[in-house]
Write an enzyme that holds these catalytic residues in place. Structure first.
Site, short mmCIF file in Angstrom:
data_model
loop_
_atom_site.label_atom_id
_atom_site.label_comp_id
_atom_site.label_asym_id
_atom_site.label_seq_id
_atom_site.Cartn_x
_atom_site.Cartn_y
_atom_site.Cartn_z
N ASP A 1 0.80 -1.07 -0.01
CA ASP A 1 0.05 -0.05 0.02
C ASP A 1 0.90 1.23 0.04
OD1 ASP A 1 -2.36 1.90 -0.20
OD2 ASP A 1 -2.88 1.06 2.06
N LYS A 2 0.12 2.36 -0.13
CA LYS A 2 0.67 3.58 -0.01
C LYS A 2 0.13 4.51 1.15
CE LYS A 2 -0.95 6.88 -1.75
NZ LYS A 2 -1.48 8.23 -1.86
N HIS A 3 0.80 5.39 1.81
CA HIS A 3 0.30 6.35 2.54
C HIS A 3 0.76 7.59 2.08
CE1 HIS A 3 -1.58 8.04 6.04
NE2 HIS A 3 -0.52 8.94 6.16
N SER A 4 -0.05 8.72 2.16
CA SER A 4 0.39 10.31 1.76
C SER A 4 0.10 11.01 3.00
CB SER A 4 -0.53 10.54 0.62
OG SER A 4 -0.54 12.06 0.57
N THR B 1 -9.32 10.78 0.47
CA THR B 1 -9.65 9.93 -0.69
C THR B 1 -11.31 9.32 -0.55
OG1 THR B 1 -7.29 9.39 -0.86
CG2 THR B 1 -9.14 7.67 -1.85
N LYS C 1 -2.31 1.31 11.73
CA LYS C 1 -3.25 1.11 10.81
C LYS C 1 -3.13 0.25 9.74
CE LYS C 1 -4.59 5.60 11.11
NZ LYS C 1 -4.95 6.46 11.59
N LYS C 2 -1.78 0.90 9.25
CA LYS C 2 -1.16 0.15 8.09
C LYS C 2 -0.73 -1.33 8.24
CE LYS C 2 -2.03 3.33 5.03
NZ LYS C 2 -2.88 3.24 3.79
N SER D 1 0.40 6.14 14.91
CA SER D 1 -0.84 6.32 14.63
C SER D 1 -0.91 5.82 13.15
CB SER D 1 -1.46 7.83 14.65
OG SER D 1 -2.84 7.95 14.12
N ARG E 1 -6.37 12.97 21.27
CA ARG E 1 -5.11 13.78 20.88
C ARG E 1 -5.76 15.18 19.93
NH1 ARG E 1 -2.30 10.38 16.70
NH2 ARG E 1 -0.86 12.36 16.32
N1 URA Z 1 -2.95 10.70 10.01
C1 URA Z 1 -2.78 9.75 11.19
O1 URA Z 1 -3.45 8.72 10.91
N2 URA Z 1 -2.51 9.77 12.42
C2 URA Z 1 -1.90 10.90 12.76
O2 URA Z 1 -1.65 10.93 13.80
C3 URA Z 1 -1.69 12.13 11.86
C4 URA Z 1 -2.29 11.68 10.51
#
Ligand code: URA
Length: 439
Positions: free
Chosen positions: A82-85, A122, A189-190, A185, A170
């Site tokens: 996967d990719k995360h931006s 997205t 999730k990834k 964080s 937070r």
């Molecule tokens: N995106 C996230 O999922 N977590 C963060 O803490 C900041 C951006």
């Protein structure tokens, strides 16, 4: 005997290093409710002030990953990548990248988010497509990934629930902008999505959260390093966000822009180059090619042959969208009632864009949120935005504003004109990848 939550908070407050079991216990308490909201807020603030070592951040990431379900893709015969931006304006890369990567032989179960601050999300873009579900039953999600190669959906309730609780706390306690907390964080999730490899696209510039190279490189190093420490193959690319990435900013307009790329209507664009670069990085990390030239050629072929477009069309249809979105996007994407063309006020080069203000202008039009539960107007935004460096004659079109009313369109058009600087000198060229950091 487990340390009390207040002891863990005190030790972090005093600058001590927490052991992995201690962090695990705290996160378990956060998940099952034994740790109160006040204690979680105090913990986040202690981390904000005192930071965390690499080992602590890895432990926090793994504990948050383990707070819920972890997807298992061992039934697939493809690498799961996967990719995360980190977020930007006109950043519709995921819509084209997931199908390009899938057409190259990867499986891409992409868990995406909504708009945050001035940036687009997205999920909001995909919800422009009539019928598309961002929350399918797990069986449909898995079937879509297995049969088409990719599926882009929202975070499910049982994926990293500790992150969801801590993030909400937070958000209201001024502790979002902590490097270890952001890193844990994102990566928890990834990791819970069951990936074999991850490419991180860290945006830098006046439309990104990180506005300086130093900040962006620090985040990129943290993300890549902690991913590596948690056993996930990862690399981070720092890329430019001093102008919208696509030629559009909004929701339906960005889907239309991604479709134009997938159909081959628009080639040689910044968006296309970014998609190819990120897809090539995913292919390399997965080990499908041995060098970046071969990986980029594979990604380019997937786009040029129409294979990626085919994957996108099938994914959209499987997830509830129309079967002919690629052929007839205008029939399925909502259109704003008022569209205004914006003209250059003088001749010269487009030399700068206030990208953050452009993102905020989309929100003002109703295309983003000012409160978390707010509905958005998918029709509005801006399109036909030329890239920086384009020469424009006075009166040339420099974009269009899409709005819910004539008055809003007039206002948005005026704003857009003011967001671009036109000057006698072209801006200096910007490299596609500003820094490349591996785990
Ligand atoms: N995106 C996230 O999922 N977590 C963060 O803490 C900041 C951006």
């Amino acid at each position: 005997m487990d340390p009390l939550p207040q002891e863990t908070i005190r030790r972090k407050r005093d600058g001590q290093t927490l052991s992995p079991p201690e962090i695990t216990r705290f996160i378990r308490g956060l998940t099952n409710g034994e740790v109160s909201e006040g204690q979680a807020a105090a913990f986040a603030m202690a981390v904000w002030f005192k930071g965390m070592s690499q080992a602590e951040t890895v432990a926090l990431t793994l504990a948050m990953r383990d707070s819920g379900a972890i997807l298992d893709w061992r039934d697939l015969d493809r690498p799961v990548v996967d990719k995360h931006s980190t977020g930007g304006v006109g950043d519709n890369v995921s819509l084209a990248l997931a199908p390009v990567a899938a057409a190259c032989g990867l499986a891409v179960p992409m868990i995406s988010g909504r708009g945050l601050g001035h940036t687009g999300g997205t999920l909001d873009k995909l919800e422009s497509i009539a019928g598309y579900t961002i929350a399918p039953p797990e069986a449909l999600f898995r079937r879509t990934v297995r049969e088409t190669g990719c599926a882009i959906i929202g975070q499910t309730a049982d994926l990293a629930p500790a992150d969801r609780r801590l993030y909400a706390i937070r958000d209201v306690t001024a502790t979002v902008d902590s490097l270890p907390l952001i890193t844990a964080s994102i990566l928890s999730k990834k990791l819970a999505a069951g990936l074999n490899a991850l490419v991180l696209d860290v945006k830098v510039g006046n439309g990104a959260f990180m506005t300086t190279m130093t900040e962006a490189e620090t985040l990129a190093r943290s993300l890549a390093g902690i991913a590596g420490g948690a056993g996930l193959a990862a690399s981070a690319l720092v890329t430019d966000m001093n102008q919208p990435l696509a030629d559009a900013a909004g929701n339906a307009v960005e889907v239309a822009s991604a479709i134009a790329l997938l159909r081959g209507d628009e080639t040689g664009t910044r968006l296309e180059r970014t998609v190819i670069t990120l897809a090539a990085e995913m292919i390399l990390l997965a080990g499908l090619e041995m060098n970046s030239a071969a990986a980029a050629a594979r990604a380019r072929a997937a786009l040029a042959s129409g294979a990626a477009a085919e994957v996108f069309a099938r994914m959209v249809h499987r997830l509830g969208g129309p079967p002919d979105l690629l052929e007839r996007p205008e029939a399925h994407l909502p259109r704003a009632p008022a569209i205004r063309t914006v003209h250059a006020s003088q001749s010269g080069y487009l030399s700068a864009c206030d990208t953050r203000a452009l993102g905020l202008a989309v929100i003002e039009l109703g295309g983003g949120r000012t409160r978390p539960d707010q509905p958005i107007d998918h029709r509005v935004g801006f399109d036909r935005l030329p890239p920086l460096g384009t020469w424009v004659d006075k009166g040339t079109e420099i974009g269009r504003a899409h709005a819910a009313s004539e008055a809003m369109a007039d206002h948005a058009a005026e704003r857009l004109a003011a967001l671009y600087r036109i000057s006698g000198e072209p801006p200096p060229p910007v490299a596609g990848v500003l820094a490349h950091i591996t785990a």
